[in-house]
Write a protein that holds these residues in place. Structure first.
Motif, PDB file in Angstrom:
ATOM      1  N   ARG A  17      -0.413   5.081  -6.897  1.00 52.73           N
ATOM      2  CA  ARG A  17      -1.357   4.005  -7.212  1.00 52.73           C
ATOM      3  C   ARG A  17      -0.713   2.960  -8.119  1.00 52.73           C
ATOM      4  O   ARG A  17      -0.801   1.770  -7.869  1.00 52.73           O
ATOM      5  CB  ARG A  17      -2.589   4.613  -7.871  1.00 52.73           C
ATOM      6  CG  ARG A  17      -3.649   3.622  -8.156  1.00 52.73           C
ATOM      7  CD  ARG A  17      -4.929   4.311  -8.620  1.00 52.73           C
ATOM      8  NE  ARG A  17      -5.849   3.309  -9.079  1.00 52.73           N
ATOM      9  CZ  ARG A  17      -6.514   2.488  -8.275  1.00 52.73           C
ATOM     10  NH1 ARG A  17      -6.377   2.598  -6.979  1.00 52.73           N
ATOM     11  NH2 ARG A  17      -7.310   1.566  -8.756  1.00 52.73           N
ATOM     12  N   ARG A  22      -1.704  -1.215  -8.480  1.00 51.91           N
ATOM     13  CA  ARG A  22      -3.145  -1.115  -8.720  1.00 51.91           C
ATOM     14  C   ARG A  22      -3.410  -0.717 -10.170  1.00 51.91           C
ATOM     15  O   ARG A  22      -2.573  -0.119 -10.819  1.00 51.91           O
ATOM     16  CB  ARG A  22      -3.772  -0.102  -7.776  1.00 51.91           C
ATOM     17  CG  ARG A  22      -3.634  -0.548  -6.347  1.00 51.91           C
ATOM     18  CD  ARG A  22      -4.431   0.302  -5.435  1.00 51.91           C
ATOM     19  NE  ARG A  22      -4.290  -0.164  -4.074  1.00 51.91           N
ATOM     20  CZ  ARG A  22      -4.619   0.565  -3.038  1.00 51.91           C
ATOM     21  NH1 ARG A  22      -5.107   1.763  -3.201  1.00 51.91           N
ATOM     22  NH2 ARG A  22      -4.468   0.085  -1.828  1.00 51.91           N
ATOM     23  N   LYS A  23      -4.580  -1.050 -10.650  1.00 57.40           N
ATOM     24  CA  LYS A  23      -4.941  -0.744 -12.033  1.00 57.40           C
ATOM     25  C   LYS A  23      -4.979   0.765 -12.258  1.00 57.40           C
ATOM     26  O   LYS A  23      -5.412   1.516 -11.379  1.00 57.40           O
ATOM     27  CB  LYS A  23      -6.312  -1.323 -12.361  1.00 57.40           C
ATOM     28  CG  LYS A  23      -6.367  -2.820 -12.358  1.00 57.40           C
ATOM     29  CD  LYS A  23      -7.767  -3.294 -12.688  1.00 57.40           C
ATOM     30  CE  LYS A  23      -7.862  -4.802 -12.608  1.00 57.40           C
ATOM     31  NZ  LYS A  23      -9.224  -5.268 -12.892  1.00 57.40           N
ATOM     32  N   GLU A  37     -12.498   6.399  -2.774  1.00 54.84           N
ATOM     33  CA  GLU A  37     -11.445   5.848  -1.923  1.00 54.84           C
ATOM     34  C   GLU A  37     -11.366   6.595  -0.594  1.00 54.84           C
ATOM     35  O   GLU A  37     -11.212   5.988   0.461  1.00 54.84           O
ATOM     36  CB  GLU A  37     -10.091   5.906  -2.640  1.00 54.84           C
ATOM     37  CG  GLU A  37      -9.917   4.862  -3.703  1.00 54.84           C
ATOM     38  CD  GLU A  37      -9.759   3.473  -3.113  1.00 54.84           C
ATOM     39  OE1 GLU A  37      -8.793   3.250  -2.358  1.00 54.84           O
ATOM     40  OE2 GLU A  37     -10.615   2.624  -3.403  1.00 54.84           O
TER      41      GLU A  37
END
Length: 49
Positions: A17, A22-23, A37
């Motif tokens: 991730r 992505r954060k 998700e």
């Protein structure tokens, strides 16, 4: 998506991730975030055309 057969996130989920830019997700929210998700991707897969 990095996923495992059990309900917990795969050990590499967080690293992949972050590698995708992505954060970060807090540890307490990781299980719920991953489940959402998975649901979102399953819906995309089921209704693709």
């Amino acid at each position: 998506m990095v996923n495992a057969s059990d309900v917990s996130p795969h050990r590499l989920y967080r690293q992949v991730r972050l590698g995708l830019g992505r954060k970060p997700v807090p540890d307490v929210e990781l299980d719920v975030h991953r489940a959402m998700e998975v649901l979102r991707l399953r819906q995309l897969w089921c209704y693709r055309r």
